[in-house]
Design a protein around this motif. Structure first.
Motif, PDB file in Angstrom:
ATOM      1  N   ALA A 117      10.491  13.554  -3.923  1.00 16.79           N
ATOM      2  CA  ALA A 117       9.588  12.832  -4.814  1.00 16.79           C
ATOM      3  C   ALA A 117       9.377  11.418  -4.291  1.00 16.79           C
ATOM      4  O   ALA A 117      10.306  10.740  -3.877  1.00 16.79           O
ATOM      5  N   GLY A 118       8.116  10.972  -4.314  1.00 18.48           N
ATOM      6  CA  GLY A 118       7.783   9.612  -3.910  1.00 18.48           C
ATOM      7  C   GLY A 118       7.734   9.394  -2.420  1.00 18.48           C
ATOM      8  O   GLY A 118       7.505   8.292  -1.961  1.00 18.48           O
ATOM      9  N   SER A 119       7.946  10.435  -1.637  1.00 16.75           N
ATOM     10  CA  SER A 119       7.909  10.283  -0.187  1.00 16.75           C
ATOM     11  C   SER A 119       6.512   9.920   0.275  1.00 16.75           C
ATOM     12  O   SER A 119       5.536  10.524  -0.145  1.00 16.75           O
ATOM     13  N   GLU A 120       6.435   8.934   1.170  1.00 22.20           N
ATOM     14  CA  GLU A 120       5.113   8.504   1.667  1.00 22.20           C
ATOM     15  C   GLU A 120       4.406   9.644   2.381  1.00 22.20           C
ATOM     16  O   GLU A 120       3.181   9.763   2.329  1.00 22.20           O
ATOM     17  N   HIS A 121       5.144  10.484   3.073  1.00 25.41           N
ATOM     18  CA  HIS A 121       4.540  11.514   3.906  1.00 25.41           C
ATOM     19  C   HIS A 121       4.475  12.872   3.209  1.00 25.41           C
ATOM     20  O   HIS A 121       4.126  13.865   3.824  1.00 25.41           O
ATOM     21  N   VAL A 180       0.836  -1.197   0.000  1.00 23.82           N
ATOM     22  CA  VAL A 180       0.000   0.000   0.000  1.00 23.82           C
ATOM     23  C   VAL A 180       0.874   1.251   0.000  1.00 23.82           C
ATOM     24  O   VAL A 180       0.613   2.217  -0.721  1.00 23.82           O
ATOM     25  N   THR A 181       1.935   1.232   0.800  1.00 16.21           N
ATOM     26  CA  THR A 181       2.857   2.368   0.841  1.00 16.21           C
ATOM     27  C   THR A 181       3.476   2.620  -0.530  1.00 16.21           C
ATOM     28  O   THR A 181       3.614   3.768  -0.976  1.00 16.21           O
ATOM     29  N   GLU A 182       3.828   1.551  -1.213  1.00 18.34           N
ATOM     30  CA  GLU A 182       4.405   1.674  -2.559  1.00 18.34           C
ATOM     31  C   GLU A 182       3.416   2.312  -3.530  1.00 18.34           C
ATOM     32  O   GLU A 182       3.762   3.220  -4.295  1.00 18.34           O
ATOM     33  N   ARG A 183       2.179   1.863  -3.477  1.00 21.89           N
ATOM     34  CA  ARG A 183       1.176   2.404  -4.391  1.00 21.89           C
ATOM     35  C   ARG A 183       0.791   3.840  -4.021  1.00 21.89           C
ATOM     36  O   ARG A 183       0.446   4.647  -4.882  1.00 21.89           O
ATOM     37  N   LEU A 184       0.847   4.152  -2.730  1.00 20.18           N
ATOM     38  CA  LEU A 184       0.554   5.502  -2.295  1.00 20.18           C
ATOM     39  C   LEU A 184       1.548   6.486  -2.903  1.00 20.18           C
ATOM     40  O   LEU A 184       1.178   7.565  -3.391  1.00 20.18           O
ATOM     41  N   ALA A 185       2.825   6.137  -2.887  1.00 16.24           N
ATOM     42  CA  ALA A 185       3.844   7.005  -3.479  1.00 16.24           C
ATOM     43  C   ALA A 185       3.610   7.178  -4.975  1.00 16.24           C
ATOM     44  O   ALA A 185       3.754   8.283  -5.517  1.00 16.24           O
ATOM     45  N   ALA A 186       3.224   6.089  -5.656  1.00 13.95           N
ATOM     46  CA  ALA A 186       2.981   6.174  -7.100  1.00 13.95           C
ATOM     47  C   ALA A 186       1.769   7.053  -7.402  1.00 13.95           C
ATOM     48  O   ALA A 186       1.778   7.844  -8.361  1.00 13.95           O
ATOM     49  N   LEU A 187       0.722   6.931  -6.597  1.00 18.33           N
ATOM     50  CA  LEU A 187      -0.459   7.768  -6.807  1.00 18.33           C
ATOM     51  C   LEU A 187      -0.128   9.241  -6.603  1.00 18.33           C
ATOM     52  O   LEU A 187      -0.555  10.106  -7.373  1.00 18.33           O
ATOM     53  N   ARG A 188       0.629   9.534  -5.553  1.00 14.54           N
ATOM     54  CA  ARG A 188       0.973  10.929  -5.292  1.00 14.54           C
ATOM     55  C   ARG A 188       1.806  11.521  -6.427  1.00 14.54           C
ATOM     56  O   ARG A 188       1.624  12.673  -6.812  1.00 14.54           O
ATOM     57  N   ALA A 189       2.696  10.710  -6.970  1.00 15.08           N
ATOM     58  CA  ALA A 189       3.490  11.187  -8.094  1.00 15.08           C
ATOM     59  C   ALA A 189       2.604  11.476  -9.301  1.00 15.08           C
ATOM     60  O   ALA A 189       2.802  12.469 -10.016  1.00 15.08           O
TER      61      ALA A 189
END
Length: 576
Positions: free
Chosen positions: A370-374, A349-358
């Motif tokens: 870039a790609g930071s979870e937070h 989920v953390t991996e996909r969260l970073a991709a969505l934010r990007a």
């Protein structure tokens, strides 16, 4: 979690009429807690099924989405399934399911003497039944076979291999193409429905399908057992089981809305009466909301001439018909907070969260690593998660978003609509057409408003549960606008998972509206202008207010988690 005392109380409420074989608590549903897939024969060892990760093993199926699998359509029924013929050395992989029933039944414990009766839905399931029945001439087919507890999480499950032609006609022809359409008010009445000779053939299959379940339950149940029958697929089972085993305590639960009388009476008179009499064969009929329970009672009064009352002790509605009284209960299934919060913090989920934010931020964004979870995206995020089922109203939701960008140009470049529209039933023309229209409208919005650094709609069509949870976490606004829905757990799950609070734009036609309306922004799902205004209000909501609303939404959404939901029904059935 439900306390041990609560579990024992629920089991003890089931009458015990004396010693004898058979289960004390039974669940019946079309879909069971496990699904099987055929895998190619392994090259290294044809005598066994390779575990996941070995050569020859199939990829593990994706986790189930938050919303249930949609039905087929009345417009284009599926072709009858052909009998499965497994490859000579094919293996089987088992995928355990999720949802309220799986969690609920596990609440009573392995020593509660329970069994789950379900249907084989595909070639893998049918092969699993055949293998489970090998060497036992009394098992298999419509009698079903007990599955390996290692595949079912220790639950006792008997899967019925009903003839494919009967299953397809009952499941696609009646349950999903007629009853689903009636309860969700989906018919284009100038053209449909048409109840002709083909429908009568399908109705006979639906009767046979329900009778197979009633027979299996009658064989499996111990004296005085409690039986919880699930949903519109099995509407006839309570009365059929009552004929076979009058000693049993039988309940039926409807996971869909219930149609109002005028719409329900689109059904042929005898079919409408049979559906109602079937459910009234139970001691209790339960629903997700009071609204659906009242609609059922209204149908019983109008179609059957039943007498509607109210239980003085519990306040529940009662229906008296054909010399019997059935109590109507309401149990609003809640979100499983413990599972959702834990699962939403997993690595995938953390991996996909970073991709969505990007994707949301687009090229050139500079707010943090870039790609930071937070990393907090500069843009607001509107999220929806659905399958492309006709009642989910995805297309009107996109039109409302387009109107938002038209009427409020200040939101251009400042908001992204992350829309998960997972295709389903693509073998059916009407579903392919609806999915294509979702894609067309999303593409048109991106073409009209998009820039080199901003894509207004991020449409995802590949089913990915981890990505859905990631979207829940970062949503500023959740759009849940079904035409009609029994509950809609997405509306309950987003507030539970949200990182910083999420404004909920919620259709008044979703069952969840009954519990969440006070802290949501309710909309008429047909009114695109109202929905656009609600999206604007949600985006402008003060973060502190949004966070407070989210806390209250999450509390309401988890008031009756799956285990307690199940046990509450079991206790009520024992007292019926």
């Amino acid at each position: 979690m439900v306390s041990v005392h609560g579990e024992q109380e629920a089991v003890d409420s089931v009458p015990a009429t004396g010693p004898g074989p058979g289960a004390r608590v039974l669940v019946a549903s079309n879909r069971g807690p496990v699904a099987y897939a055929l895998t190619p024969p392994p090259t290294h060892s044809p005598s066994r099924t390779p575990p996941p990760g070995e050569a020859g093993a199939a990829d593990a199926p994706a986790e189930p989405p938050a919303t249930p699998e949609p039905p087929t359509t009345s417009a284009t029924p599926a072709a009858p399934a052909a009998p499965a013929v497994a490859p000579a050395a094919a293996g089987l992989t088992a995928k355990r399911g999720g949802g309220g029933l799986v969690s609920g039944l596990s609440a009573i414990g392995a020593d509660a003497d329970s069994v789950w009766v379900c249907a084989a839905l595909g070639d893998g399931d049918r092969e699993a039944v055949r293998r489970a029945a090998a060497g036992d001439p009394t098992a298999g087919g419509r009698r079903g076979a007990p599955l390996d507890p290692a595949d079912t999480g220790g639950q006792r499950v008997r899967m019925l291999d009903i003839e494919p032609e009967v299953f397809t006609a009952a499941y696609n022809g009646v349950a999903n193409s007629v009853l689903w359409f009636v309860h969700h008010l989906l018919y284009q009445t100038p053209l449909e429905p048409v109840f002709d000779e083909e429908f009568r053939r399908q109705w006979e299959a639906y009767e046979a399908y329900n009778a197979a379940f009633a027979d299996a339950l009658a064989r499996e149940a111990g004296p005085g057992a409690a039986v919880l029958v699930q949903d519109y697929h099995l509407a006839l089972v309570p009365a059929l089981l009552r004929q076979r085993r009058p000693d049993l305590r039988v309940g039926h639960f409807s996971h869909t809305p219930w149609a109002p009388p005028d719409y329900f009476r689109l059904l042929p008179d005898d079919v409408a009466a049979a559906v109602l009499h079937g459910i009234l064969g139970g001691d209790r009929a339960a629903f997700l909301t009071t609204r659906w329970a009242e609609a059922f009672a209204d149908c019983c009064a109008r179609v059957l001439g039943a007498r509607i009352g109210r239980d003085a002790a519990t306040g529940e509605l009662t229906v008296e018909s054909a010399g019997r009284t059935t109590r109507l209960g309401v149990h609003g299934l809640g979100a499983d907070a413990e599972f959702l919060r834990s699962r939403s913090r997993a690595a995938d989920v953390t991996e996909r969260l970073a991709a969505l934010r990007a994707q949301i931020e687009g090229p050139g964004a500079t707010d943090g690593p870039a790609g930071s979870e937070h990393r907090a995206p500069a843009r607001k995020v509107i999220v929806r998660v659905d399958r492309t089922e006709l009642s989910k109203n995805i297309v009107r939701g996109l039109h409302a978003y387009r109107l938002l960008l038209t009427d409020h140009p200040e939101w251009r470049e400042r908001v992204v609509h992350v829309a998960f529209a997972y295709p389903s039933r693509q073998d059916l023309a009407v579903y392919r057409a609806y999915t294509a229209e979702v894609q067309r409208v999303a593409d048109a919005i991106n073409e009209e408003f998009g820039t080199a650094t901003w894509q207004p709609v991020a449409l995802h069509v590949k089913d990915d549960f981890a990505r859905s949870l990631a979207a829940y976490r970062i949503a500023d606004v959740a759009l849940v606008n079904p035409i009609r829905d029994g509950m809609n757990l997405v509306a309950k799950e987003v507030p539970v998972v949200s990182d910083a609070g999420c404004a909920l734009v919620l259709s008044r036609e979703a069952g969840a509206h009954a519990e969440l309306a006070d802290d949501a922004l309710p909309v008429n799902p047909y009114d695109v202008q109202e929905t656009a205004r609600a999206l604007h209000e949600a985006l402008r909501m003060d973060p502190a207010e949004r966070a407070e609303r989210t806390k209250r939404l999450a509390a309401a959404a988890t008031a009756l988690p799956p285990q307690e939901w199940f046990l509450a029904q079991l206790r009520a059935l024992g007292a019926a």
